[in-house]
Write an enzyme that holds these catalytic residues in place. Structure first.
Site, PDB file in Angstrom:
ATOM      1  N   ARG A 252       4.916  -0.501  -7.474  1.00  0.00           N
ATOM      2  CA  ARG A 252       5.372  -1.977  -7.282  1.00  0.00           C
ATOM      3  C   ARG A 252       6.161  -2.987  -6.810  1.00  0.00           C
ATOM      4  NH1 ARG A 252       0.050  -4.678  -6.371  1.00  0.00           N
ATOM      5  NH2 ARG A 252      -1.733  -3.021  -5.632  1.00  0.00           N
TER       6      ARG A 252
ATOM      7  N   ASP B 224      -4.261 -19.081  -1.342  1.00  0.00           N
ATOM      8  CA  ASP B 224      -4.307 -17.814  -2.193  1.00  0.00           C
ATOM      9  C   ASP B 224      -2.654 -18.152  -2.319  1.00  0.00           C
ATOM     10  OD1 ASP B 224      -5.863 -14.144  -1.896  1.00  0.00           O
ATOM     11  OD2 ASP B 224      -3.739 -14.671  -2.526  1.00  0.00           O
TER      12      ASP B 224
END
Ligand SMILES: C[S@@+](CC[C@H](N)C(=O)[O-])C[C@H]1O[C@@H](n2cnc3c(N)ncnc32)[C@H](O)[C@@H]1O
Length: 299
Positions: free
Chosen positions: A47, A153
């Site tokens: 990632r 979030d």
């Protein structure tokens, strides 16, 4: 370095050492509370490797030095977005939704003249807050139920998806047809294969970025229901305890706090009592067990 590790390193596109992993682990823990185990080494390589590729950098050390030295807010956000896990689905852990519907009905006939306030605190790509909104529409048999839903979030990418409310049709393949007809419109032409949550349902939700680790949360009023599902598993116990203590200050006597199936908040807080099915309320001294679940089979 073992022969296997040496071979792995040679096969990798970017130089990635144990020190780099430890540094990333410490940065994301401090920034987002996320505890990464060693089992996540490859995930981290893949990632954060995308960030290196995007920035045309050759080594993790170079990237991490730049991240810390320049302190660029956008790159910190990209770093954080890269390391979150956003798995979710519509009506995930579906046993919570009839409980929510009952609770909304109870609140509506009780003390509430103001809208019922619901916070979805790890909303990911939106399936959870939209499931909450659909449940409210069904509970009040209206596309304008008296609820105010705040969905937050830490990850700005997932919030953008959530706010758009557009999903591949596969995401709703298990949903009852009547729900699909009532709450979604199907894409045609270049949008074939996609569905969009109807505007009236999207408008029930306010999406904002919020890091649960932040010292201050931007709320003046409490919440009647807080969803905090499948995010605490990424935090260690002290971090969980601090977050729960702050949830507690936002709860009324009859508020509910909903956790994910593998999360137990009793280990980290003395202020909550479990009603069953990972649903909590504030502990009241000598309180009898709520009757919320008396007509339901326990899971
Ligand atoms: C696995 S998803 C859970 C989504 C949803 N609640 C559910 O149960 O389906 C976890 C979410 O928590 C978010 N998250 C991780 N750390 C966070 C933090 N410090 N503050 C707020 N959200 C965070 C991630 O970005 C991710 O979208």
């Amino acid at each position: 370095m073992s022969a296997l590790k040496k071979q792995e390193q040679e096969e990798r596109e970017f130089l990635f050492t144990r020190d780099d992993f430890v540094r990333i682990k410490s940065l994301i823990y401090r920034h987002a509370g996320i505890s990464l185990s060693d089992a996540k080494t490859d995930m981290v390589y893949s990632r954060i490797g995308r960030r290196l590729r995007a920035l045309d950098m050759q080594s993790f050390k170079h990237y991490l030095d730049a991240l810390e030295q320049h302190n660029d807010a956008d790159e910190w956000q990209a770093f954080t977005n890269a390391l979150t896990t956003n798995l979710t689905s519509f009506f995930r852990e579906e046993h919570h939704f009839p409980i929510l519907a009952d609770h909304l009905a109870k609140l509506a006939t009780g003390r509430h003249a103001k809208p019922i306030r619901i916070w979805c605190s790890a909303a990911s790509t939106g399936e959870e807050p939209y499931s909450i909104a659909m449940t409210a529409c069904e509970a009040f048999n209206s596309l304008k139920p008296p609820v105010e839903i705040i969905a937050t979030d830490i990850d700005t990418n997932v919030l953008a998806t959530a706010a758009a409310g557009v999903y591949p049709v596969d995401r709703i393949k298990k949903m009852e047809d009547s729900r699909v007809r009532k709450f979604f419109e199907k894409g045609t032409g270049k949008h074939d294969g996609l569905v969009r949550v109807k505007k009236a349902v999207r408008e029930l939700i306010h999406f904002h970025q919020l890091n649960l680790l932040d010292a201050q949360w931007p709320f003046h009023d409490g919440f009647d229901v807080i969803f905090c599902r499948n995010v605490m598993i990424y935090f260690d116990k002290p971090t969980q305890g601090k977050i729960i203590d702050k949830f507690v200050t936002l709860m009324h006597e009859d508020s509910l706090l909903l956790a994910g199936h593998s999360e137990n908040f009793l280990y980290v807080s003395d202020h909550l009592q479990l009603l069953g099915k990972t649903v909590y309320k504030l502990k009241t001294s000598g309180a009898a067990r709520s009757s919320l679940f008396t007509n339901r089979k326990s899971s």
